[in-house]
Structure formats: structure tokens, C-alpha cells
Design an enzyme around this catalytic site. Structure first.
Site, mmCIF file in Angstrom:
data_model
loop_
_atom_site.group_PDB
_atom_site.id
_atom_site.type_symbol
_atom_site.label_atom_id
_atom_site.label_comp_id
_atom_site.label_asym_id
_atom_site.label_seq_id
_atom_site.Cartn_x
_atom_site.Cartn_y
_atom_site.Cartn_z
ATOM 1 N N ILE A 86 0.861 -1.188 0.000
ATOM 2 C CA ILE A 86 0.000 0.000 0.000
ATOM 3 C C ILE A 86 0.902 1.243 0.000
ATOM 4 O O ILE A 86 1.854 1.309 0.789
ATOM 5 C CB ILE A 86 -0.950 -0.017 1.232
ATOM 6 C CG1 ILE A 86 -1.860 1.226 1.275
ATOM 7 C CG2 ILE A 86 -0.200 -0.125 2.554
ATOM 8 C CD1 ILE A 86 -2.950 1.165 2.374
ATOM 9 N N PRO A 87 0.625 2.229 -0.879
ATOM 10 C CA PRO A 87 1.413 3.465 -0.832
ATOM 11 C C PRO A 87 1.254 4.131 0.544
ATOM 12 O O PRO A 87 0.136 4.246 1.051
ATOM 13 C CB PRO A 87 0.786 4.327 -1.935
ATOM 14 C CG PRO A 87 0.100 3.365 -2.847
ATOM 15 C CD PRO A 87 -0.372 2.240 -1.964
ATOM 16 N N ALA A 88 2.385 4.539 1.129
ATOM 17 C CA ALA A 88 2.343 5.035 2.510
ATOM 18 C C ALA A 88 1.539 6.323 2.648
ATOM 19 O O ALA A 88 0.984 6.592 3.715
ATOM 20 C CB ALA A 88 3.768 5.242 3.023
ATOM 21 N N LEU A 89 1.461 7.115 1.589
ATOM 22 C CA LEU A 89 0.673 8.343 1.688
ATOM 23 C C LEU A 89 -0.499 8.278 0.727
ATOM 24 O O LEU A 89 -0.329 7.937 -0.451
ATOM 25 C CB LEU A 89 1.544 9.566 1.378
ATOM 26 C CG LEU A 89 0.849 10.903 1.608
ATOM 27 C CD1 LEU A 89 1.716 11.823 2.465
ATOM 28 C CD2 LEU A 89 0.498 11.597 0.308
ATOM 29 N N GLY A 90 -1.672 8.546 1.257
ATOM 30 C CA GLY A 90 -2.875 8.541 0.426
ATOM 31 C C GLY A 90 -3.672 9.804 0.661
ATOM 32 O O GLY A 90 -3.360 10.596 1.562
ATOM 33 N N LEU A 91 -4.722 9.974 -0.129
ATOM 34 C CA LEU A 91 -5.578 11.154 0.042
ATOM 35 C C LEU A 91 -6.800 10.792 0.872
ATOM 36 O O LEU A 91 -7.553 9.877 0.525
ATOM 37 C CB LEU A 91 -6.029 11.683 -1.328
ATOM 38 C CG LEU A 91 -6.924 12.921 -1.267
ATOM 39 C CD1 LEU A 91 -6.151 14.138 -0.725
ATOM 40 C CD2 LEU A 91 -7.516 13.251 -2.631
ATOM 41 N N GLY A 92 -7.014 11.522 1.971
ATOM 42 C CA GLY A 92 -8.226 11.369 2.776
ATOM 43 C C GLY A 92 -9.373 12.106 2.116
ATOM 44 O O GLY A 92 -9.176 13.170 1.509
ATOM 45 N N ASP B 244 -8.482 7.125 0.214
ATOM 46 C CA ASP B 244 -9.183 6.574 1.368
ATOM 47 C C ASP B 244 -10.613 7.107 1.402
ATOM 48 O O ASP B 244 -10.834 8.307 1.520
ATOM 49 C CB ASP B 244 -8.454 6.964 2.657
ATOM 50 C CG ASP B 244 -9.106 6.293 3.847
ATOM 51 O OD1 ASP B 244 -8.771 5.121 4.125
ATOM 52 O OD2 ASP B 244 -9.989 6.919 4.483
ATOM 53 N N TYR C 196 -18.985 9.070 4.377
ATOM 54 C CA TYR C 196 -18.550 10.403 3.936
ATOM 55 C C TYR C 196 -19.534 10.995 2.906
ATOM 56 O O TYR C 196 -19.493 12.187 2.630
ATOM 57 C CB TYR C 196 -17.128 10.380 3.342
ATOM 58 C CG TYR C 196 -16.057 9.838 4.269
ATOM 59 C CD1 TYR C 196 -16.255 9.769 5.646
ATOM 60 C CD2 TYR C 196 -14.840 9.384 3.769
ATOM 61 C CE1 TYR C 196 -15.282 9.253 6.490
ATOM 62 C CE2 TYR C 196 -13.859 8.872 4.609
ATOM 63 C CZ TYR C 196 -14.088 8.804 5.969
ATOM 64 O OH TYR C 196 -13.123 8.286 6.786
ATOM 65 N N LYS D 255 -14.965 1.836 3.709
ATOM 66 C CA LYS D 255 -15.322 1.355 5.055
ATOM 67 C C LYS D 255 -16.812 1.058 5.170
ATOM 68 O O LYS D 255 -17.642 1.795 4.627
ATOM 69 C CB LYS D 255 -14.928 2.413 6.101
ATOM 70 C CG LYS D 255 -13.503 2.903 5.912
ATOM 71 C CD LYS D 255 -13.053 3.889 6.970
ATOM 72 C CE LYS D 255 -11.764 4.553 6.526
ATOM 73 N NZ LYS D 255 -11.959 5.744 5.663
ATOM 74 N N HIS E 266 -15.672 0.254 9.937
ATOM 75 C CA HIS E 266 -15.351 1.656 10.249
ATOM 76 C C HIS E 266 -15.194 1.919 11.754
ATOM 77 O O HIS E 266 -14.282 2.614 12.179
ATOM 78 C CB HIS E 266 -16.452 2.559 9.659
ATOM 79 C CG HIS E 266 -15.993 3.948 9.377
ATOM 80 N ND1 HIS E 266 -16.496 4.716 8.367
ATOM 81 C CD2 HIS E 266 -15.072 4.732 9.993
ATOM 82 C CE1 HIS E 266 -15.900 5.893 8.350
ATOM 83 N NE2 HIS E 266 -15.043 5.928 9.331
#
Ligand code: A2P
Length: 319
Positions: free
Chosen positions: A12-18, A43, A48, A77, A110
């Protein structure tokens, strides 16, 4: 981009977009810009309320040839009102339809909280909206999550907001081991023991609200909440390196081998956050940041600890 091992063969890429709190109309543009910048991890969550917009942006980027589906890591989630085993797969299917995807890379429970299905994709307004974990045990919800892996609808499954105790309970009955625990984490809430415990069991962690979620709803804000931006120790590091406070917080998270999902809908900040994945803090910086821990939660779980239900802050966090 640094990646973290998930399951036997994935990373998994360590940085993602929330995407929590991104408003309708803002997110399509943000996702499109994020993909241009190089983001590959997104993410999401049903609650949401914006997965259809995420889906349109992803589909457009894929159709235009800007990115391939197999280069993307998409997490979503299961909402609390869909914990009954028979509701799990339909909930995942709705998310997949909204995201315009055949399968997810990661699907998480979640919260360790069950709500009545009649509530739909919403928040409880009173104790009547809750189901207890005796009525719908997390192990039963998990077994239904496992069938989603069997059916090829989710490559990996995991949890969110789970304590060490709840992770251990789940490991007792799990056929598919949870791959991820997504929890609030930042320099004021470092969760060292939880990180160590999950890593020991081969479970990765993702840090949500890594920047302190300044845009969280007013009901979750108090006047004396600490903030990273104004912290004197963080300011010293900003000057030392010429990085921003946000970049320091993100680099710290990645350097301790956790994934991190900062939310932004602003192009410059999207770029700034993405660049943080390449920053290396030295041992002295890491030691200074570790001293900021004060076990402070921005998302303190009040929403779930309602009178007349089985849920309390003590049994939510098990602390
Ligand atoms: P915006 O979306 O306008 O950029 P978290 O990820 O902890 O939930 O924090 C999200 C909040 O932090 C949002 O208000 C977001 O605003 C803001 N934010 C995101 N990146 C940065 C940054 N690099 N510097 C300052 N604020 C940021």
C-alpha cells in the site's frame, strides 16, 4: 513513494488522500489533481457521502488513460448500520457501484459500534438507534467481511478504531487476518503500544486526522484543543528544515512505518503533502516529536458513548 507490505503479496502506498469532509463539488477536482501529482492511494468511506463523486473522478482518469486501475489503491469502510452479516455484502456492493469499481483493495469495519439498519447511512440521534455488540458481535460482522474476500469483492479486509483488546479478540476467530487498523494518529496521539502490537501481528496501521482535522465538525471542537501548527517544538523543526508543520507531521508518520491519509482539496497543499513522503527527519527530530505525545484525541468517540446504550468511552477505546 514508500510502500508498506499488506498481506502476502501486496503493498500500500504510505501516503494517500483522505476524503472525509471534502465537500460536494470540491472532491472531483481534488482527486483529478491528486492523480496528476502522483497520488495513487485514496481513502474513502460510505458515511462520507461522497463516494459517487470519487467514483466519477477515478473513472474519468482511468478512461482518459491517466492512470490504470491496478496502479490505484482504494480503501473504503463499512458503515455502523450495516454490521449485521446479511447487510455487509450489499453495503460493499453499494460502495463499489458508487466508486465504479469491480473490487476494493481494502475494506474496513469503520467503528466497533453497531447501529440499527433502519438508520441507513447516518448518525444516531438517540439510544434507540444502537445495537449492542452482544446482538451483533464484531466476530459475526468479520465473518461476513471474509466472505467478501472469498467473492473477490475486496482484496484485503481490516478494521478501524480498534483497540489492542478488540484486535486480539478478532484474531481469536478470524479466518482471514485483518490487514489494517486505521486509527487517529498524530504527534499528540502517537499510539505507540497499539502500533507495536499491530506490527507484531503483521497488521499495518493507517493514521487518520494526521494534521489534526482542523475542518472537523464544530461539535467535535473545543476551545483548548491543541494544534500542531502553533506548537513551539514543531515551529523549531519548520525553521530547521524549511518544511511546513504539515509536512513534518506527515514525514513523522511515514518514518514510523505507518500509512497516512491527509485530506486536502487545495492543489498547493496536495502537492506539499505528497512531497512530505520523501522527507527524511533525523533521529533528533524524531525524538523531539516523540516528546509531544499527550494521548489527545480530536475524534474522542463521544458520538458513540450515549446514555442508554452499552457503549462507553471506556469500552470503546478499552482504556
Ligand atoms: P484543505 O482541504 O483546505 O487543504 P486532516 O487530514 O488531519 O483531517 O486535516 C485536514 C485539514 O487540514 C483540512 O482543513 C485541510 O484543508 C488542512 N490541510 C491539509 N493539508 C494541509 C497543509 N499542508 N497545510 C495546512 N493545512 C492543510
Amino acid at each position: 513513494m514508500k510502500t508498506l507490505k499488506i498481506g502476502e503479496n501486496d503493498r500500500i502506498p504510505a501516503l494517500g488522500l483522505g476524503t472525509w469532509k471534502s465537500k460536494e463539488g470540491e472532491l472531483y477536482k481534488a482527486i483529478t489533481e491528486a492523480i496528476e501529482i502522483g497520488y495513487r492511494h485514496f481513502d474513502c468511506a460510505a458515511i462520507y457521502g461522497n463516494e459517487a463523486e470519487v467514483g466519477r473522478a477515478l473513472r474519468h482518469a482511468i478512461n482518459e488513460g491517466r492512470v490504470k486501475r491496478d496502479q490505484l489503491w482504494i480503501t473504503s469502510k463499512l458503515w455502523n448500520s450495516m454490521h449485521k452479516p446479511e447487510d455487509v455484502r450489499p453495503a460493499l456492493q453499494k460502495t463499489l457501484d458508487d466508486l465504479q469499481l469491480e473490487s476494493l483493495d481494502l475494506y474496513l469495519i469503520h467503528w466497533p459500534v453497531a447501529l440499527k439498519p433502519s438508520l441507513g447511512n447516518g448518525f444516531p440521534t438517540g439510544s434507540d438507534d444502537f445495537l449492542s455488540l452482544r446482538e451483533v458481535p464484531l466476530s459475526a460482522t468479520w465473518a461476513a467481511m471474509e466472505t467478501c474476500v472469498d467473492a473477490g469483492l475486496a482484496k484485503h479486509i481490516g478494521v478501524s478504531n480498534f483497540s489492542i483488546k478488540k484486535i486480539d479478540d478478532l484474531l481469536q476467530t478470524a479466518r482471514v487476518k485483518p490487514a489494517m487498523n486505521q486509527v487517529e494518529m498524530h504527534p499528540f496521539l502517537q499510539q505507540g503500544t497499539l502500533v507495536e502490537h499491530c506490527h507484531k501481528h503483521g497488521i499495518q496501521l493507517t493514521a487518520y486526522s494526521p494534521l489534526g482535522s482542523n475542518d472537523r465538525p464544530d461539535r467535535l471542537k473545543k476551545d483548548d484543543d491543541p494544534n500542531l501548527r502553533d506548537n513551539p517544538k514543531i515551529k523549531i523543526l519548520e525553521k530547521k528544515h524549511d518544511y511546513t508543520w504539515a509536512q513534518i507531521a506527515l514525514a513523522w508518520a511515514i518514518q514510523r512505518d505507518t500509512a497516512v491519509i491527509p485530506k486536502s482539496v487545495n492543489k498547493d497543499r496536495l502537492q506539499q503533502n505528497y512531497d512530505a513522503a520523501d522527507i527524511e527527519l533525523d533521529d533528533d527530530d524524531m525524538a523531539k516529536i516523540s516528546m509531544l505525545d499527550r494521548h489527545f484525541r480530536y475524534i474522542n468517540g463521544d458520538t458513540w458513548a450515549q446514555q442508554g446504550t452499552d457503549y462507553t468511552l471506556e469500552n470503546l477505546w478499552d482504556e
